[in-house]
Design a protein around this motif. Structure first.
Motif, PDB file in Angstrom:
ATOM      1  N   THR A 110       0.926  -1.324  -0.218  1.00  0.00           N
ATOM      2  CA  THR A 110       0.121   0.081   0.027  1.00  0.00           C
ATOM      3  C   THR A 110       0.766   1.133  -0.012  1.00  0.00           C
ATOM      4  N   PRO A 111       0.523   2.219  -1.004  1.00  0.00           N
ATOM      5  CA  PRO A 111       1.393   3.536  -0.876  1.00  0.00           C
ATOM      6  C   PRO A 111       1.242   4.090   0.338  1.00  0.00           C
ATOM      7  N   THR A 112       2.120   5.011   0.675  1.00  0.00           N
ATOM      8  CA  THR A 112       1.969   6.002   1.903  1.00  0.00           C
ATOM      9  C   THR A 112       1.201   7.146   1.566  1.00  0.00           C
ATOM     10  N   ARG A 113       0.809   7.926   2.302  1.00  0.00           N
ATOM     11  CA  ARG A 113      -0.119   8.912   2.064  1.00  0.00           C
ATOM     12  C   ARG A 113       0.644   9.912   1.127  1.00  0.00           C
ATOM     13  N   SER A 150       1.144  12.205  -4.316  1.00  0.00           N
ATOM     14  CA  SER A 150       1.916  12.548  -5.484  1.00  0.00           C
ATOM     15  C   SER A 150       1.358  11.819  -6.884  1.00  0.00           C
ATOM     16  N   TYR A 151       1.036  10.481  -6.622  1.00  0.00           N
ATOM     17  CA  TYR A 151       0.557   9.955  -7.986  1.00  0.00           C
ATOM     18  C   TYR A 151      -0.796  10.504  -8.432  1.00  0.00           C
ATOM     19  N   THR A 152      -1.689  11.117  -7.482  1.00  0.00           N
ATOM     20  CA  THR A 152      -2.550  11.459  -7.644  1.00  0.00           C
ATOM     21  C   THR A 152      -2.488  12.824  -8.707  1.00  0.00           C
ATOM     22  N   ALA A 153      -1.799  13.556  -8.115  1.00  0.00           N
ATOM     23  CA  ALA A 153      -1.651  14.871  -8.744  1.00  0.00           C
ATOM     24  C   ALA A 153      -0.816  14.591 -10.208  1.00  0.00           C
ATOM     25  N   VAL A 184      -1.053  12.157 -12.271  1.00  0.00           N
ATOM     26  CA  VAL A 184      -2.266  11.759 -12.928  1.00  0.00           C
ATOM     27  C   VAL A 184      -3.368  12.948 -13.380  1.00  0.00           C
ATOM     28  N   LEU A 185      -3.727  13.843 -12.234  1.00  0.00           N
ATOM     29  CA  LEU A 185      -4.457  14.793 -12.607  1.00  0.00           C
ATOM     30  C   LEU A 185      -3.868  15.913 -13.634  1.00  0.00           C
ATOM     31  N   VAL A 186      -2.588  16.372 -13.495  1.00  0.00           N
ATOM     32  CA  VAL A 186      -1.976  17.048 -14.326  1.00  0.00           C
ATOM     33  C   VAL A 186      -1.880  16.456 -15.626  1.00  0.00           C
ATOM     34  N   PHE A 187      -1.452  15.226 -15.791  1.00  0.00           N
ATOM     35  CA  PHE A 187      -1.467  14.601 -17.083  1.00  0.00           C
ATOM     36  C   PHE A 187      -2.827  14.508 -17.953  1.00  0.00           C
ATOM     37  N   VAL A 188      -3.843  14.392 -17.044  1.00  0.00           N
ATOM     38  CA  VAL A 188      -5.204  14.429 -17.649  1.00  0.00           C
ATOM     39  C   VAL A 188      -5.377  15.962 -18.361  1.00  0.00           C
ATOM     40  N   ILE A 189      -5.281  16.991 -17.421  1.00  0.00           N
ATOM     41  CA  ILE A 189      -5.488  18.062 -17.823  1.00  0.00           C
ATOM     42  C   ILE A 189      -4.502  18.596 -19.130  1.00  0.00           C
ATOM     43  N   ILE A 190      -3.290  18.123 -19.179  1.00  0.00           N
ATOM     44  CA  ILE A 190      -2.465  18.727 -20.236  1.00  0.00           C
ATOM     45  C   ILE A 190      -3.108  17.986 -21.613  1.00  0.00           C
ATOM     46  N   MET A 191      -3.524  16.545 -21.309  1.00  0.00           N
ATOM     47  CA  MET A 191      -4.095  15.862 -22.345  1.00  0.00           C
ATOM     48  C   MET A 191      -5.335  16.351 -22.946  1.00  0.00           C
TER      49      MET A 191
END
Length: 92
Positions: free
Chosen positions: A47-50, A55-58, A60-67
């Motif tokens: 399980t990843p730490t908080r 960090s991973y969520t940010a 993914v969100l930045v990548f989705v916004i760029i796309m």
């Protein structure tokens, strides 16, 4: 940081798999084997730490916004080109 666990089969695991493949199992035996293997794989999950999760969520969100911006820009560009080619002039 998450633990780095390598999942390489050893000789005994391969030998056990070949032996199990050689013997014919009943449907219930196959389901039980499947469930044992699922539980074994779930024990390997880390399980990843908080901090990692945020960090991973940010990322993914930045990548989705760029796309989204890239696809929207290309859509606007191609729409304008098509409008000029077919004589309607600029759309917007």
């Amino acid at each position: 940081m998450a633990k780095n666990v390598t999942d390489e089969p050893s000789e005994d695991v391969v030998a056990n798999a070949k032996a199990e493949r050689a013997t014919r199992r009943s449907p219930f035996g196959r389901v039980a084997l499947f469930l044992r293997q699922v539980i074994g794989e779930l024990k390997k999950v880390v399980t990843p730490t908080r901090k990692e999760l945020i960090s991973y969520t940010a990322v993914v969100l930045v990548f989705v916004i760029i796309m989204m911006a890239l696809v929207s820009g290309l859509d606007l560009l191609f729409g304008t080109v098509v409008a000029y080619v077919f004589g309607d002039g600029p759309v917007g």
